[in-house]
Design a protein around this motif. Structure first.
Motif, PDB file in Angstrom:
ATOM      1  N   ARG A 386       0.862  -1.178   0.000  1.00  0.00           N
ATOM      2  CA  ARG A 386       0.000   0.000   0.000  1.00  0.00           C
ATOM      3  C   ARG A 386       0.904   1.234   0.000  1.00  0.00           C
ATOM      4  O   ARG A 386       1.771   1.376   0.864  1.00  0.00           O
ATOM      5  CB  ARG A 386      -0.887   0.009   1.240  1.00  0.00           C
ATOM      6  N   ARG A 480      -9.446   3.506 -11.661  1.00  0.00           N
ATOM      7  CA  ARG A 480      -8.287   2.660 -11.962  1.00  0.00           C
ATOM      8  C   ARG A 480      -7.752   2.910 -13.371  1.00  0.00           C
ATOM      9  O   ARG A 480      -6.549   2.815 -13.609  1.00  0.00           O
ATOM     10  CB  ARG A 480      -8.643   1.187 -11.763  1.00  0.00           C
ATOM     11  N   GLY A 489      -0.835  -0.416 -11.209  1.00  0.00           N
ATOM     12  CA  GLY A 489      -1.763  -1.535 -11.393  1.00  0.00           C
ATOM     13  C   GLY A 489      -1.572  -2.278 -12.696  1.00  0.00           C
ATOM     14  O   GLY A 489      -2.332  -3.195 -13.002  1.00  0.00           O
ATOM     15  N   GLU A 504      -5.129  -5.984  -6.576  1.00  0.00           N
ATOM     16  CA  GLU A 504      -6.306  -5.142  -6.816  1.00  0.00           C
ATOM     17  C   GLU A 504      -7.428  -5.603  -5.897  1.00  0.00           C
ATOM     18  O   GLU A 504      -7.898  -6.735  -5.980  1.00  0.00           O
ATOM     19  CB  GLU A 504      -6.733  -5.254  -8.282  1.00  0.00           C
ATOM     20  N   SER A 507     -13.891  -4.660  -6.013  1.00  0.00           N
ATOM     21  CA  SER A 507     -14.630  -3.445  -6.388  1.00  0.00           C
ATOM     22  C   SER A 507     -16.036  -3.515  -5.797  1.00  0.00           C
ATOM     23  O   SER A 507     -17.034  -3.704  -6.504  1.00  0.00           O
ATOM     24  CB  SER A 507     -14.677  -3.313  -7.913  1.00  0.00           C
ATOM     25  N   PHE A 517      -9.020   3.941  -1.533  1.00  0.00           N
ATOM     26  CA  PHE A 517      -8.226   3.813  -2.756  1.00  0.00           C
ATOM     27  C   PHE A 517      -7.629   5.160  -3.158  1.00  0.00           C
ATOM     28  O   PHE A 517      -6.457   5.235  -3.577  1.00  0.00           O
ATOM     29  CB  PHE A 517      -9.114   3.274  -3.887  1.00  0.00           C
ATOM     30  N   TYR A 522      -5.618   0.999  -0.436  1.00  0.00           N
ATOM     31  CA  TYR A 522      -6.461  -0.116  -0.847  1.00  0.00           C
ATOM     32  C   TYR A 522      -5.683  -1.036  -1.800  1.00  0.00           C
ATOM     33  O   TYR A 522      -5.229  -2.093  -1.392  1.00  0.00           O
ATOM     34  CB  TYR A 522      -7.737   0.395  -1.494  1.00  0.00           C
ATOM     35  N   ASP A 523      -5.483  -0.648  -3.052  1.00  0.00           N
ATOM     36  CA  ASP A 523      -4.666  -1.435  -3.975  1.00  0.00           C
ATOM     37  C   ASP A 523      -3.192  -1.313  -3.590  1.00  0.00           C
ATOM     38  O   ASP A 523      -2.780  -0.360  -2.917  1.00  0.00           O
ATOM     39  CB  ASP A 523      -4.864  -0.948  -5.408  1.00  0.00           C
ATOM     40  N   THR A 524      -2.396  -2.283  -4.057  1.00  0.00           N
ATOM     41  CA  THR A 524      -0.960  -2.261  -3.758  1.00  0.00           C
ATOM     42  C   THR A 524      -0.156  -2.146  -5.049  1.00  0.00           C
ATOM     43  O   THR A 524      -0.579  -2.617  -6.115  1.00  0.00           O
ATOM     44  CB  THR A 524      -0.521  -3.534  -3.005  1.00  0.00           C
ATOM     45  N   TYR A 525       1.035  -1.557  -4.944  1.00  0.00           N
ATOM     46  CA  TYR A 525       1.901  -1.342  -6.104  1.00  0.00           C
ATOM     47  C   TYR A 525       3.354  -1.643  -5.730  1.00  0.00           C
ATOM     48  O   TYR A 525       3.738  -1.552  -4.563  1.00  0.00           O
ATOM     49  CB  TYR A 525       1.793   0.101  -6.612  1.00  0.00           C
TER      50      TYR A 525
END
Length: 695
Positions: A386, A480, A489, A504, A507, A517, A522-525
């Motif tokens: 995150r 997104r 993503g 991801e 949703s 987000f 929320y999403d990870t990179y």
């Protein structure tokens, strides 16, 4: 008398005619036979000639070297003595055993861990069988043999050799078995290494002196990969297989159809794998002329071998080593600053790249296991986290381009309470009313919340606390899609065998999750994705592919200098974000305020620096789990930026996951300032040296 003479004269031509006729018949038979040979059996005979007279073997060559951007060798070939075995066609197990027994007089295979401990029960049984063949064969009756094929007969006999019979071998016999084990791996007319990385000069000399009594054996030189700079980015450079492993089993057909032999070493990870076709080189091809019995009677080199082409990377090893040192020292310092709070802090990751070209300048990953620290640069591509507020630049641009906010639109930073969701606010209660640029400067969560709400169709402002928010789930994909234009993503396109795209989240029809987000929780990179994201902002919306490769060079004839350029890696623009340039300008200005204006979350660390850096700070709440059980709530500290502001030449991304919650030691800023200092100090030093050379 006259009649007799006349009769003789008439008989002579008749005899000649008979002779001519016989000769004619003989030639006719020969011609017919030749026709049969050429027309009916020609192909079969030619196959027999080709099979038994000429065979070509391919001799492996050293791989290409790898250099850094300043032409320092970072992966080299270290020469070493090697004992090889090339069996003739038709070589039998008995022949290989005889060679093994002779060879054991000149080389030692007494390393227990490397050789003797790896001997299997079957290796020993096969040796016992060859030494006691008649006795062993008698253990299978003719009646039993009648129902079995040759392989089944052999395996049945081996099964009947007892453990007691193979338990009393001397060390010398075990060494013979170990040698034969290596000889058995050889393919006809294909060199197989018997021993290489620990061959002594004495062994090499002895084998060389006795090649006449060691059929198929040769004393030659081989090579292993050598790393002059140690382990610094070895996890990215990758590894190659050993000859014992040979080509990768899962890609066997791929390699065999491209001219590889089964015992060839190939790149199995990292850049060694990705650039295998470049590094492998051209094998030397030797044509052997043999008798039908397999005896070699002549050799000819039909293709001269050449080692693989060299890679020149964009990595600057002097800078890379300094970045590694910085990241490791700061990871240690962060752990030691609050030992209890930071017990889950294991990694610190950093990527530095040229935002205009995509050239990677330094890629560092430091990891710890207790008090042991090691390099793990691969985690910048493999591990996703995150990111926290560093993605707010993408959130603001999504809001501006979608039209849910307008340039300069202001919101009051006051906590928002949606029905069924905990109250959500910013890190500080004193942010007040901010526009899009000051929202970046002060890192307002609430401003990003309103963008997310509006993307989902909720337009009430201020939002009436406690109410249920209107929400259209299509907002997830819309948001997104904007993020993906920056590389968040999606794959970055880097020249590496593997990279994660991150995780991801679901949703769900919950506005609160899209609000999370929007602030990077929320999403990870991956760190590489974050470096590409900030580079895209620095590069006026052009997303370039990050890459390690700078050039491919032909192998040098001298072996000392670099060869001629075979190929240069050009800048690869993947896309231009579909956003108005004026909006990108506003985010760039917001990033400048973060580092350069009082009140900016990075002001205290960067405003006094000469290189005029800009960027965005980040903190993300993160939970640590083990076996499905939550152990602790921690924070990820992150940072992205670039410098100089006007003409960016370097961009960076930093993330330290699972730091102590609320820790006072800001590892992200400590790494960031030191990396920036190191880059511009090194640049100044090199510029000074160049000017002195000109004078």
């Amino acid at each position: 008398m006259g009649n007799k003479k006349k009769k003789k004269k008439t008989q002579l031509p008749f005899r000649i005619n008979i002779l001519f006729f016989v000769v004619f018949l003989m030639f006719t038979v020969l011609i017919l036979q030749l026709g049969v040979v050429q027309i009916l059996n020609g192909e079969a005979f030619q196959e027999e000639i080709d099979r038994t007279v000429k065979d070509t073997t391919k001799i492996p060559v050293p791989r290409g070297k790898i250099y850094d951007s300043n032409h320092n060798v970072i992966v080299d070939n270290k020469p070493l003595y090697s004992i090889t075995y090339t069996p003739a066609k038709g070589t039998q197990a008995e022949d290989r055993l005889e060679v093994a027994e002779k060879l054991s007089k000149y080389i030692s295979m007494d390393d227990e861990k490397k050789y003797l401990d790896k001997l299997t029960e079957r290796n020993k049984k096969e040796y016992w069988y060859l030494k006691n063949k008649e006795e062993a064969d008698n253990r299978l009756s003719e009646k039993e043999a009648a129902d079995l094929d040759n392989a089944e007969q052999y395996n049945t006999i081996l099964d009947r050799i007892t453990k007691d019979e193979i338990s009393g071998f001397s060390k010398q016999e075990l060494e013979v078995i170990a040698i034969k084990k290596e000889l058995d791996k050889a393919y006809s007319l294909t060199p197989q290494i018997v021993k290489n990385d620990d061959v002594t000069a004495e062994e090499y000399a002895k084998v060389s002196e006795h090649l006449d009594v060691l059929p198929g054996v040769n004393a030659t030189t081989d090579w292993n990969r050598d790393f002059p700079f140690g382990e610094t980015i070895n996890s990215l450079l990758g590894t190659i297989t050993t000859q014992e492993q040979g080509i990768l089993a899962e890609k066997e057909q791929y390699y065999l159809t491209r001219g590889y032999s089964r015992n060839d070493r190939v790149g199995k990870s990292g850049l060694e794998e990705y650039y295998e076709d470049v590094l492998r080189g051209t094998k030397e091809q030797i044509q052997y002329t043999t008798t039908k019995s397999g005896e070699v009677v002549g050799t000819e080199t039909v293709v001269e071998g050449s080692r693989g082409k060299d890679l020149v990377l964009s990595i600057d090893m002097e800078f890379q080593e300094e970045v590694d040192k910085i990241v490791r020292e700061e990871l240690k310092a962060a752990v030691q600053s609050h030992p209890y709070d930071n017990k889950y802090l294991k990694d610190a990751l950093a990527v530095v790249m040229n935002p205009q070209t995509g050239e990677l300048l330094a890629v560092s990953g430091q990891t710890r296991d207790g008090n042991e620290y090691s390099n793990a640069a691969y985690k910048t591509l493999y591990d996703a986290h995150r990111p926290g507020s560093i993605v707010k630049g993408a959130t603001v641009l999504a809001g501006l381009e979608s039209g849910v906010i307008s340039p300069g639109q202001r919101f009051n930073d006051s906590p928002i309470k949606i029905s069924g969701t905990p109250k959500k606010g910013s890190y500080s209660s004193s942010i007040g009313v901010v526009d899009d640029q000051d929202a970046l400067k002060r890192s307002s969560n609430v401003y990003m919340f309103y963008i997310a709400l509006k993307m989902g169709g909720e337009n009430r402002y201020p939002f009436p606390n406690g109410n249920k928010a209107s929400f259209n789930t299509e907002a997830w994909q819309k948001m997104r899609n904007y993020f993906q234009q920056f590389g968040l993503g999606v794959k970055t396109g880097i020249d590496f065998p593997y990279e994660s795209v991150g995780f991801e989240g679901d949703s769900m029809n919950r506005a609160g999750l899209l609000m999370d987000f929007a602030i990077g929780q929320y999403d990870t990179y991956t760190t590489m994705q974050l470096a590409q994201y900030v580079s895209t902002i620095a590069n006026d919306g052009y997303r370039v592919r990050p890459h390690f490769l700078k050039e491919i060079r032909e192998p040098s004839k001298s072996g000392k200098d670099l060869g001629s350029i075979y190929r240069s890696e050009n800048t690869d623009i993947l896309n231009r974000v579909q956003m108005d340039q004026s909006y990108i300008d506003r985010v760039q200005e917001g990033f400048r305020r973060v580092f350069q204006e009082p009140g900016g979350t990075g002001y205290g660390y960067y405003h006094s620096k000469d290189y005029n850096a800009v960027g965005k700070t980040g903190t993300a709440q993160n939970e640590v789990y083990k076996d499905g059980k939550k152990l602790a709530e921690t924070e990820n500290l992150s940072l992205v930026g670039y410098a100089p502001y006007d003409e960016p030449e370097m961009a960076f991304a930093i993330i330290a996951p699972d730091t102590g919650k609320g820790t006072s030691y800001k590892i992200n800023h400590m790494i960031g300032t030191r990396i920036l200092d190191a880059y511009f100090d090194l640049k100044e030093e090199r510029d000074k040296e160049k000017n002195e050379e000109k004078e």
